[in-house]
Design an enzyme around this catalytic site. Structure first.
Site, short mmCIF file in Angstrom:
data_model
loop_
_atom_site.label_atom_id
_atom_site.label_comp_id
_atom_site.label_asym_id
_atom_site.label_seq_id
_atom_site.Cartn_x
_atom_site.Cartn_y
_atom_site.Cartn_z
N TRP A 1 -3.71 -0.06 -16.97
CA TRP A 1 -2.49 0.39 -16.30
C TRP A 1 -1.30 0.01 -17.20
O TRP A 1 -1.24 -1.12 -17.71
CB TRP A 1 -2.28 -0.27 -14.93
N LYS B 1 0.37 5.99 -11.62
CA LYS B 1 1.40 5.50 -10.71
C LYS B 1 2.46 6.60 -10.53
O LYS B 1 2.67 7.40 -11.45
CB LYS B 1 2.03 4.22 -11.28
N ASP C 1 -4.83 3.67 -6.95
CA ASP C 1 -4.21 2.53 -6.27
C ASP C 1 -3.54 3.07 -5.02
O ASP C 1 -2.74 4.01 -5.08
CB ASP C 1 -3.20 1.86 -7.22
N HIS D 1 -7.90 0.52 -6.29
CA HIS D 1 -7.07 -0.66 -6.07
C HIS D 1 -6.63 -0.58 -4.62
O HIS D 1 -5.68 0.13 -4.30
CB HIS D 1 -5.86 -0.68 -7.02
N ASP E 1 2.72 -3.86 -2.46
CA ASP E 1 1.53 -4.70 -2.65
C ASP E 1 1.36 -5.76 -1.56
O ASP E 1 1.14 -6.93 -1.86
CB ASP E 1 1.53 -5.33 -4.06
N ASP F 1 -5.74 -5.05 -4.88
CA ASP F 1 -4.53 -5.24 -5.69
C ASP F 1 -3.34 -5.48 -4.77
O ASP F 1 -2.70 -4.54 -4.32
CB ASP F 1 -4.30 -4.01 -6.59
C1 RNT Z 1 0.81 -2.00 -10.97
C2 RNT Z 1 -0.64 -1.71 -10.86
C3 RNT Z 1 -1.55 -2.71 -11.52
C4 RNT Z 1 -1.13 -4.14 -11.27
C5 RNT Z 1 -2.15 -5.16 -11.66
C6 RNT Z 1 -1.58 -6.52 -11.82
O1 RNT Z 1 1.58 -1.19 -10.19
O2 RNT Z 1 -1.00 -1.56 -9.53
O3 RNT Z 1 -2.84 -2.47 -11.13
O4 RNT Z 1 -0.79 -4.36 -9.95
O5 RNT Z 1 -2.86 -4.75 -12.75
ZN ZN Z 2 -3.12 -1.36 -9.14
#
Ligand code: RNT
Ligand code: ZN
Length: 415
Positions: free
Chosen positions: A184, A225, A256, A283, A293, A323
């Site tokens: 990432w 993202k 994610d 994630h 998060d 995550d």
């Molecule tokens: C960031 C991503 C990534 C991180 C981690 C620490 O937006 O989600 O995966 O959160 O790798």
């Molecule tokens: Zn992530």
């Protein structure tokens, strides 16, 4: 027979009446590992000890006492969390969690810097996954890494990612269990770009270089993202970018849960993506208003994600990682809550009479489908969950909380 077992026997009968075998569900659940992210334990700080603040749009809020400050403290905390979690799982490590007496630049990391983690994972019966850390570094401060227009900067991050793959490969080899390398990067612009194409072209070229060498013991994944803090207008590694890339390379795509529009759900994407990519990495996270998060709760979306995996028997192709990073509550509790919820979600999916629902659907009987989906919500899944925990020697229900509070008092509060 004690109360717990009696409750389970009653639940077993209720599920059996629908054609669901609770014993088979428990057996399948046992075999699904969750990759537990190390970074919840120390607020994504790592052990480089350079004083570099968390950057690249990532933010941890809260100042709950007891953050792990050393690898030993982090492992101690993880062991505590693992004692509250039924089953055998995995650890997900970032490159900044290296162990070295002298400073090591990111493009110089080697397996020896992670040997302590590998040995510990062996002793704990854990698989191990890995991530290059392309953030919280002076060469990432302008927001660009693998897509940077500066060739030197790009090369530095390419070399870091190459080194990370080799380390992950050694981890997988030593543990006899393939390790995922997930890339990432934060790359993007705060404001409207004049060129959206060139950064993506550069990112593609960088990835091509990183992935040139075939490796046997690592599974490569790329994570998209939508936007980040400081990259609101443009992110080079968007969903379309990586979906296309993963299809072309036939590699794993990482979804994610916090990286999409708030009403866009990754549970809905799993079945489409798996028609075209061999594997997914998830994630599992919980965005609240943005990619915040938050700790994974037993939400509709969590249940939908886990249900998609098991109802389609995708366990071998979908790797489940967590995550989130919350520093406003006890960090060991954050792990425990998130992992236990994810397992509970999987169990709920495993207890679904999927064949019956699909038969109704195929016959056009959407009334039965909806009626049964809703009735199932009040079925005694908790009795099966408790029985699973009991058989795994893991705490039943909320009984872990008392032990956690003692750990907080005796260990965490003294840090
Ligand atoms: C960031 C991503 C990534 C991180 C981690 C620490 O937006 O989600 O995966 O959160 O790798
Ligand atoms: Zn992530």
């Amino acid at each position: 027979m004690n109360n717990l077992e009696t409750t389970y026997e009653i639940a077993k009968e209720q599920y059996a009446a629908l054609g669901v075998d609770t014993e088979a569900a428990i057996e399948r659940l046992k075999k699904i590992p969750i990759s537990i992210h190390c970074w919840q334990g120390d607020d994504v700080a790592g052990f480089e000890n350079t004083g570099q603040a968390l950057g690249s749009g990532l933010a941890v809020t809260g100042n709950y006492p007891g953050r792990a400050r050393t690898p030993d403290e982090l492992r101690q905390d993880l062991e505590k969390a693992l004692s509250f979690i039924p089953g055998d799982h995995r650890l997900n490590l970032h490159a900044i969690y290296l162990e070295s007496d002298t400073p090591v630049e990111r493009d110089q990391i080697e397996t020896k810097h992670f040997q302590g983690w590998i040995d510990w994972c062996k002793s704990q019966n854990l698989g191990l996954d890995f991530n290059p850390t392309c953030f919280s570094h002076p060469l990432a401060d302008d927001g660009m890494t693998l897509s940077s227009p500066d060739k030197g900067v790009r090369q530095f991050w390419i070399d870091h990612c190459k080194a990370s793959r080799l380390i992950a490969n050694d981890m997988g080899d030593q543990l006899d269990n393939p390790s995922i390398t997930n890339i990432w990067i934060p790359d993007g612009y705060k404001d409207t770009p004049a060129d959206r194409f060139a950064p993506r072209q550069r990112l593609k070229d960088s990835l091509d270089e990183i992935l040139t060498q075939p490796l046997e013991h690592t599974i490569d994944a790329v994570e998209s993202k939508l936007f980040g803090i400081g990259s609101e207008a443009f992110v080079a590694g968007s969903h379309e970018f990586y979906l296309g890339y993963a299809i072309q390379k036939q590699m794993a795509l990482c979804l994610d849960a916090g990286h999409f529009h708030p009403t866009e759900m990754i549970s809905e994407k799993i079945s489409s993506c798996l028609l075209y990519v061999p594997r997914l990495l998830l994630h599992v996270s919980r965005g609240v208003r943005w990619d915040s998060d938050h700790v994974v709760t037993f939400s509709d979306e969590l249940q939908a994600i886990t249900r998609e995996i098991v109802a389609n028997k995708f366990e071998d192709r979908v790797h489940i990682g967590l995550d989130f990073f919350d520093a406003s509550i006890n960090r060991v509790a954050a792990w425990t809550i998130g992992v236990r919820n994810t397992l509970r979600g999987l169990l709920l999916g495993l207890l679904e009479p999927t064949d019956m629902l699909r038969k109704a659907e195929l016959e056009g009987d959407f009334t039965t489908r909806l009626a049964m989906q809703e009735e199932l919500k009040a079925f005694p899944m908790a009795a099966v969950w408790d029985e699973y925990c009991r058989r795994q020697d893991a705490p039943v229900s909320s009984s872990w909380l008392k032990d956690l509070k003692s750990y907080e008092k005796d260990v965490l509060s003294l840090r």
